[in-house]
Design an enzyme around this catalytic site. Structure first.
Site, PDB file in Angstrom:
ATOM      1  N   CYS A 137      10.177  -0.416  -0.352  1.00  0.00           N
ATOM      2  CA  CYS A 137       8.799  -0.444  -0.832  1.00  0.00           C
ATOM      3  C   CYS A 137       8.686   0.081  -2.264  1.00  0.00           C
ATOM      4  O   CYS A 137       7.825  -0.353  -3.020  1.00  0.00           O
ATOM      5  CB  CYS A 137       7.893   0.418   0.048  1.00  0.00           C
ATOM      6  SG  CYS A 137       7.885  -0.046   1.775  1.00  0.00           S
ATOM      7  N   ASP A 182      -0.876   4.532  -4.114  1.00  0.00           N
ATOM      8  CA  ASP A 182       0.146   3.640  -3.545  1.00  0.00           C
ATOM      9  C   ASP A 182       0.855   2.808  -4.608  1.00  0.00           C
ATOM     10  O   ASP A 182       1.697   1.966  -4.269  1.00  0.00           O
ATOM     11  CB  ASP A 182      -0.492   2.699  -2.515  1.00  0.00           C
ATOM     12  CG  ASP A 182      -0.625   3.335  -1.121  1.00  0.00           C
ATOM     13  OD1 ASP A 182       0.140   4.277  -0.816  1.00  0.00           O
ATOM     14  OD2 ASP A 182      -1.492   2.873  -0.352  1.00  0.00           O
ATOM     15  N   ARG A 235      -0.950  -8.513   6.547  1.00  0.00           N
ATOM     16  CA  ARG A 235      -1.309  -8.496   5.122  1.00  0.00           C
ATOM     17  C   ARG A 235      -1.275  -9.923   4.534  1.00  0.00           C
ATOM     18  O   ARG A 235      -2.288 -10.581   4.460  1.00  0.00           O
ATOM     19  CB  ARG A 235      -0.354  -7.577   4.344  1.00  0.00           C
ATOM     20  CG  ARG A 235      -0.306  -6.120   4.856  1.00  0.00           C
ATOM     21  CD  ARG A 235      -1.551  -5.349   4.472  1.00  0.00           C
ATOM     22  NE  ARG A 235      -1.540  -3.970   4.916  1.00  0.00           N
ATOM     23  CZ  ARG A 235      -1.088  -2.935   4.202  1.00  0.00           C
ATOM     24  NH1 ARG A 235      -0.573  -3.123   3.009  1.00  0.00           N
ATOM     25  NH2 ARG A 235      -1.146  -1.707   4.687  1.00  0.00           N
ATOM     26  N   ARG A 295      -6.117  -0.914  -3.193  1.00  0.00           N
ATOM     27  CA  ARG A 295      -4.900  -1.249  -3.947  1.00  0.00           C
ATOM     28  C   ARG A 295      -5.121  -2.384  -4.951  1.00  0.00           C
ATOM     29  O   ARG A 295      -4.227  -2.674  -5.757  1.00  0.00           O
ATOM     30  CB  ARG A 295      -3.750  -1.600  -2.977  1.00  0.00           C
ATOM     31  CG  ARG A 295      -3.317  -0.423  -2.105  1.00  0.00           C
ATOM     32  CD  ARG A 295      -1.936  -0.622  -1.517  1.00  0.00           C
ATOM     33  NE  ARG A 295      -0.908  -0.659  -2.570  1.00  0.00           N
ATOM     34  CZ  ARG A 295       0.379  -0.915  -2.357  1.00  0.00           C
ATOM     35  NH1 ARG A 295       0.804  -1.182  -1.138  1.00  0.00           N
ATOM     36  NH2 ARG A 295       1.251  -0.922  -3.358  1.00  0.00           N
ATOM     37  N   HIS A 298       4.469  -4.861   7.206  1.00  0.00           N
ATOM     38  CA  HIS A 298       5.039  -5.669   6.124  1.00  0.00           C
ATOM     39  C   HIS A 298       6.405  -6.165   6.599  1.00  0.00           C
ATOM     40  O   HIS A 298       7.141  -5.405   7.245  1.00  0.00           O
ATOM     41  CB  HIS A 298       5.295  -4.811   4.873  1.00  0.00           C
ATOM     42  CG  HIS A 298       4.178  -4.743   3.897  1.00  0.00           C
ATOM     43  ND1 HIS A 298       3.972  -3.632   3.101  1.00  0.00           N
ATOM     44  CD2 HIS A 298       3.223  -5.644   3.532  1.00  0.00           C
ATOM     45  CE1 HIS A 298       2.937  -3.851   2.309  1.00  0.00           C
ATOM     46  NE2 HIS A 298       2.453  -5.054   2.550  1.00  0.00           N
TER      47      HIS A 298
HETATM   48  N1  ARG Z   1       0.501   2.680   1.830  1.00  0.00           N
HETATM   49  C1  ARG Z   1       1.039   1.416   1.389  1.00  0.00           C
HETATM   50  C2  ARG Z   1       0.280   0.282   2.057  1.00  0.00           C
HETATM   51  O1  ARG Z   1      -0.086   0.410   3.198  1.00  0.00           O
HETATM   52  C3  ARG Z   1       2.498   1.340   1.701  1.00  0.00           C
HETATM   53  C4  ARG Z   1       3.154   0.123   1.180  1.00  0.00           C
HETATM   54  C5  ARG Z   1       4.593   0.035   1.559  1.00  0.00           C
HETATM   55  N2  ARG Z   1       5.239  -1.028   0.903  1.00  0.00           N
HETATM   56  C6  ARG Z   1       6.049  -1.926   1.482  1.00  0.00           C
HETATM   57  N3  ARG Z   1       6.668  -2.769   0.712  1.00  0.00           N
HETATM   58  N4  ARG Z   1       6.181  -2.013   2.762  1.00  0.00           N
HETATM   59  O2  ARG Z   1       0.016  -0.725   1.440  1.00  0.00           O
END
Ligand code: ARG
Length: 270
Positions: free
Chosen positions: A263, A70, A140, A95, A169
């Site tokens: 993203c 990612d 998040r 991550r 997000h």
């Molecule tokens: N697979 C990543 C996650 O879930 C995707 C992130 C996408 N980034 C964003 N800025 N929305 O963290």
């Protein structure tokens, strides 16, 4: 006649998708061990970068790291405003190793980096516009991080409650059109947060669920050109009506990971 819009040159940081993959699932778009066409992902990403450069923007790259599929989603790494860098603290353990790699890139580029103490996912959830920081929470980034952001940048930071796990997000549900205005998908937000957005941005463009699920709100605008997912057809028509120039860029391989144009794009604001 729609108003004519002026672009402003931007500085972007991106990460090539050499090790992009969908192994683990940390959002509803992801399925464990999904097959990814890496050549297609690569060519889609190359088109994105070439499009930025053709429009006159500066694009820099951070080296990708094996085992961090990612890391291509550069927008989650930091928020930069007026040269001040606020580094992320990722929610998912998978991550977290990205934090140090991005911080090292910014330090080598001459920036000081303050790392968030609370869970915070950079421009994924923090969107600066009109002297404010719009700040998503619910999946998040935490409200503790919003308080840190306000203290660090000295900018009023507006907490917005995200309620739909598909739009986990803020940058999957809202983007900045220009120095004054935004576009968003209202149903991604709690009723109170929707009202906050209406009060702050009465002129905003609002998008449909179809636009949002096509990753249409994960767009990047330079004030005139809007790089937008081609599936967001109603939004594309609205952008044209309002004098913006939609530039469709297809990142379908990245949608499998829950990511799109924005993203993949970290803005470095001087
Ligand atoms: N697979 C990543 C996650 O879930 C995707 C992130 C996408 N980034 C964003 N800025 N929305 O963290």
């Amino acid at each position: 006649m729609p108003p004519s819009r002026l672009p402003r040159p931007r500085r972007y940081l991106v990460c090539e998708p050499r090790y992009f993959d969908v192994r683990y699932a940390i959002n509803p778009w992801m399925r464990e061990n999904t097959e990814v066409d890496l050549d297609l992902a690569r060519s889609q990403w190359d088109t994105l970068v070439a499009t930025y450069r053709d429009l006159g923007h500066t694009v820099e790259t951070v080296a990708p790291e094996p085992g961090l599929p990612d890391m291509v989603f550069a927008a989650n790494s930091v928020l930069v405003v007026e040269g001040r860098v606020f580094g992320s603290r990722f929610h998912a353990p998978q991550r977290q190793p990205e934090e140090a790699l991005y911080a090292a890139w910014f330090k080598a580029a001459g920036f000081d980096v303050q790392q968030s103490l609370a869970v915070c996912e950079g421009e994924g959830d923090l969107v600066p516009v009109r002297g404010l920081v719009l700040a998503g929470t619910g999946f998040r980034t935490t409200t503790d991080a919003h308080r840190e952001v306000q203290e660090f940048f000295g900018m009023p930071t507006i907490s917005l409650q995200l309620v739909d796990p598909y739009f986990y997000h803020l940058d999957t549900a809202l983007f900045v059109l220009d120095d004054e205005n935004i576009a968003y998908y209202p149903d991604a937000f709690s009723p109170g947060s929707r009202e906050v957005l209406q009060r702050l941005f009465p002129q905003a463009l609002t998008a449909t669920r179809e636009d949002a699920t096509a990753f249409g709100l994960n767009s990047v605008s330079d004030g005139q050109h809007v790089l937008v997912a081609p599936g967001a057809t109603a939004l594309i028509a609205q952008l044209t009506t309002h004098g913006y120039l939609p530039v469709p860029v297809d990142l379908s391989e990245f949608h499998k990971a829950g990511g799109g144009i924005k993203c993949c794009t970290q803005e470095i604001r001087a």
